[in-house]
Design a protein around this motif. Structure first.
Motif, PDB file in Angstrom:
ATOM      1  N   ASP A  67       0.838  -1.195   0.000  1.00 33.23           N
ATOM      2  CA  ASP A  67       0.000   0.000   0.000  1.00 33.23           C
ATOM      3  C   ASP A  67       0.870   1.242   0.000  1.00 33.23           C
ATOM      4  N   THR A  68       0.251   2.382  -0.206  1.00 31.39           N
ATOM      5  CA  THR A  68       0.982   3.645  -0.250  1.00 31.39           C
ATOM      6  C   THR A  68       0.820   4.424   1.053  1.00 31.39           C
ATOM      7  N   GLY A  69       0.586   3.704   2.137  1.00 35.56           N
ATOM      8  CA  GLY A  69       0.459   4.331   3.450  1.00 35.56           C
ATOM      9  C   GLY A  69       1.816   4.725   4.005  1.00 35.56           C
ATOM     10  N   PRO A  70       1.825   5.231   5.249  1.00 35.03           N
ATOM     11  CA  PRO A  70       3.058   5.758   5.830  1.00 35.03           C
ATOM     12  C   PRO A  70       4.067   4.700   6.273  1.00 35.03           C
ATOM     13  N   GLY A  71       3.671   3.439   6.337  1.00 33.02           N
ATOM     14  CA  GLY A  71       4.590   2.390   6.777  1.00 33.02           C
ATOM     15  C   GLY A  71       4.602   2.258   8.290  1.00 33.02           C
TER      16      GLY A  71
END
Length: 99
Positions: A81-85
């Motif tokens: 995903d392109t979330g913050p990690g």
């Protein structure tokens, strides 16, 4: 199964997070479908929650991608995903029980 997960985590076509399922529809696994459903649902739900709380990437839309690859000893699914990690301090104890 993954399209059912998409419905449960409510990622319809009009959602700001793009659902990118790259797993072949004809893939068949000898496994417990309910167990797999719970695993994928939990992972995808966590990803969606993280992305909804994060700023949009430069592309203007977050993305949740699921891919599959056969391996010499089993099969691999990747959920990206392109979330913050995960923060560095959490990564250190991520797989320890009760953390």
């Amino acid at each position: 199964l993954l399209e059912e997960v998409r419905d449960v985590v409510d990622l319809g076509d009009d959602h700001p997070i793009l659902w990118d399922n790259r797993v072949p529809a004809e893939l068949s696994l000898a496994s417990d479908p309910e167990h797999l459903f719970r695993i994928f649902t939990n992972l995808c739900r966590n990803a969606v929650q993280a992305m909804e709380a994060a700023p949009l990437p430069a592309e203007g839309r977050h993305r949740l991608s699921i891919t599959y690859a056969p391996m010499a000893r089993g099969k691999a699914f990747e959920i990206r995903d392109t979330g913050p990690g995960v923060p560095a301090q959490v990564r250190e104890t991520l797989f320890e029980a009760f953390r």
